[in-house]
Design an enzyme around this catalytic site. Structure first.
Site, PDB file in Angstrom:
ATOM      1  N   CYS A  40      -4.229  47.776   4.872  1.00 14.24           N
ATOM      2  CA  CYS A  40      -3.941  49.119   5.386  1.00 14.24           C
ATOM      3  C   CYS A  40      -4.870  49.462   6.546  1.00 14.24           C
ATOM      4  O   CYS A  40      -4.460  50.121   7.512  1.00 14.24           O
ATOM      5  CB  CYS A  40      -4.084  50.152   4.278  1.00 14.24           C
ATOM      6  SG  CYS A  40      -2.922  49.834   2.920  1.00 14.24           S
ATOM      7  N   THR A  41      -6.104  49.007   6.457  1.00 12.78           N
ATOM      8  CA  THR A  41      -7.062  49.242   7.538  1.00 12.78           C
ATOM      9  C   THR A  41      -6.635  48.473   8.786  1.00 12.78           C
ATOM     10  O   THR A  41      -6.609  49.026   9.890  1.00 12.78           O
ATOM     11  CB  THR A  41      -8.485  48.832   7.094  1.00 12.78           C
ATOM     12  OG1 THR A  41      -8.845  49.634   5.962  1.00 12.78           O
ATOM     13  CG2 THR A  41      -9.490  49.044   8.207  1.00 12.78           C
TER      14      THR A  41
END
Length: 149
Positions: A40-41
Site C-alpha cells: 500500500c505504501t
C-alpha cells in the site's frame, strides 16, 4: 460492453473534507488494504510520484481504505501524499464498489479490501476498472489510460 455508473456516495477525507462522487471531476479512485503496509505504501508513493502527470491529464487521485482519518493523516504526512484519502471504517464505499473479498491470512479466512482502482469521469461513468491488481507497474498503467481520455 455497457458503461458502469459510479455509485453515488459522500465520505469523509483527510484535511477535514468530505467528498461526494460523482462531482464533475475525472477521478482515479483507488482502494487499498491498509495504511503503512509495504504494498500500500509503494502504491501510494507511485500515485504521489505521478501526481503532477495525473493532474496535467485533468485527473485527481483519491485513496480509500478502512483506516481512520487519524491513521490516514499520519500516512499522508509520512509519505507526503498530495491527494486526499477516504476513511471507510464501515466499509460503505468499499461495498458500493464490491471490493471486499475473503482472503487467507496465515491460514485464517478474513474479509479485506481487494486492491482495486476505478477511473470515473465527471458524469459518473466508470471508464475503466482494475480489480485484484498487483502494485508493480499499476500506476503507470492507470496514467497511460488516463492520458488516452
Amino acid at each position: 460492453m455497457s458503461m458502469e455508473i459510479c455509485p453515488t456516495f459522500t465520505a469523509p477525507t483527510t484535511a477535514g473534507q468530505t467528498i461526494s462522487l460523482p462531482d464533475g471531476q475525472l477521478t482515479v479512485l483507488y482502494f487499498y488494504p491498509k495504511d503503512n503496509t509495504p504494498g500500500c505504501t509503494t502504491e501510494a508513493q507511485g500515485f504521489r510520484d505521478q501526481h503532477a502527470a495525473f493532474a496535467a491529464a485533468g485527473a485527481r487521485i483519491i485513496g480509500v481504505s478502512r483506516d481512520s482519518i487519524k491513521s490516514h493523516e499520519n500516512f499522508k504526512a509520512k509519505f507526503e501524499l498530495p491527494f486526499e484519502l477516504i476513511s471507510d471504517p464501515e466499509e460503505t464505499v468499499c461495498n458500493l464498489f464490491a471490493v471486499m473479498k475473503l482472503k487467507n491470512m496465515y491460514g485464517k479466512q478474513v474479509t479485506g479490501i481487494e486492491r482495486s482502482t476505478f477511473v470515473i469521469d465527471g458524469a459518473g461513468n466508470i471508464l475503466r476498472q482494475w480489480r485484484g491488481l498487483k502494485v508493480p507497474g499499476h500506476v503507470e498503467e492507470v496514467l497511460a489510460f488516463v492520458n488516452t481520455l
